[in-house]
Write an enzyme that holds these catalytic residues in place. Sequence first.
Site, short mmCIF file in Angstrom:
data_model
loop_
_atom_site.label_atom_id
_atom_site.label_comp_id
_atom_site.label_asym_id
_atom_site.label_seq_id
_atom_site.Cartn_x
_atom_site.Cartn_y
_atom_site.Cartn_z
N HIS A 15 48.37 29.33 45.80
CA HIS A 15 48.65 28.98 44.39
C HIS A 15 47.49 29.37 43.47
O HIS A 15 47.29 28.75 42.43
CB HIS A 15 48.94 27.48 44.23
N SER A 60 35.63 50.68 26.16
CA SER A 60 36.50 50.37 25.03
C SER A 60 36.01 51.17 23.82
O SER A 60 34.81 51.38 23.66
CB SER A 60 36.44 48.88 24.72
#
Length: 478
Positions: free
Chosen positions: A157, A278
Amino acid sequence: MAEKPWQGRFDQPTNKLVEDYSASIHFDSRLYRYDIEGSIAHCRMLAECKIISHDEASLIVGHLGEIQREIERGKLPMETFQEDIHMAIEQRLIQRVGEVGGKLHTARSRNDQICLDMRLYMRDVLCQTRALLLDLQKVLVALAEQNLDVIMPGYTHLQHAQPVLLAHHLMAYYEMFERDDERFADCFNRTNVFPLGSAALAGTTFPIDREWTAKYLGFPKISANSMDTVSDRDYLMEFAAAAAILMTHVSRIAEELIIWSTSEFAFIEISDSFCTGSSIMPQKKNPDVPELMRGKSARVIGNLMSLLTLTKALPLSYNRDLQEDKEPVFNSADTVLSTVRLLAKLLPEIRFNRRRMAEAANEGFSLATDLADYLVRKGVPFRKAHHAVGQVVHFCIQNGKKLQDCTLEELRNFHKAFDSDVFSFLDLATAVDQRTSAGGTASSCVRKAVRSAQLALQTKQESLDEKFARNNEKQPVT
Ligand code: ARG
């Protein structure tokens, strides 16, 4: 402009829109080498069976070789009016040798010809996929071997569950790719069946020898039913399915690499040469390669859907719909080959932050199961032990403590079976190494798994080298 080979029955020329709409040459031209290889084999068989003369066959075969060189030198333009690669090559042959070139298509149809081209192409794709998967598996096993002592949190999980070895985590992917490889190997067996001689759908009136041509092209068997043969795209669906499953595995490791390289996890750093920046944020170093791998799994899954839908409810035998099988297959092949190749290069470019992984493994009460197992060994039923340790964890959360910070008295408040030896079990390495059940994360088990993988890969390398020697010489045409 040359006349179309099928023009005889027609009064009017093809509408330009129809020509553009139906042409496949802009994507099937990549099959030129397989088309020529198949035509050479077919032509030699026609001579063997005395359907054409040996002189005619030699002339045709010689010119087919020349045409291949023309294509490779970019000297044969592929035009829409030629419709497909089969007609482009046949037209060029007739241009070069005259009428005798028209004998090549005796006892053959484009319907079985395209099946042969695709099966020859797929044999190369499958061999190359398997060779690249083998490289990827070797990289994973080498990384596992180098990191046998690195402990990390194991998750369920995406919550801390139990500590595991990084090597065990990596070997999980080795297993996935092993099953992928089995699927491609299995697909190869059904691909490696010779289709030519089925002609349009019903076979041919000429005394051909299909076994001869099959042997010439290295196919161990010929297809049984001509109608099935020109309609069968199962082997392409199987490839697309195996490719889609492989890409879902790739997307899972890609996702983990992306998460692990966040500053929140900081488990890994991918080298600069495999990252991008970026255009606006100067500080950024992005894991674009794993992101694209995760993203490209979408198209490969989509390609499988295209092929299944294409063939669903299609009546026998050949229908032009089947021309639509090529782009999804080519796209899955190109994507799988480039992705697997790049993943094998990317993985060795990762620096694992061992300290951070071990620290993280210590968080989140990941030794709680070990504490419960300790009580079970003292004779406490597991369900009771689970409850007591749950209470210990609750106590720790309320008091801002880790399990190993508890005193013996504190532990004994929750169960009397806790004793002074309990603390030796609250240790990551002990917790890992105690999981010795077959397939578990104990270093003894993982070392064994690595060793047997190394042996298996060695054997596979040898059998691939030998079995696919003929195919490995070639690279699928892109
Ligand atoms: N381009 C076709 C295909 O890929 C070739 C096969 C036969 N074409 C035809 N009109 N019968 O399926």
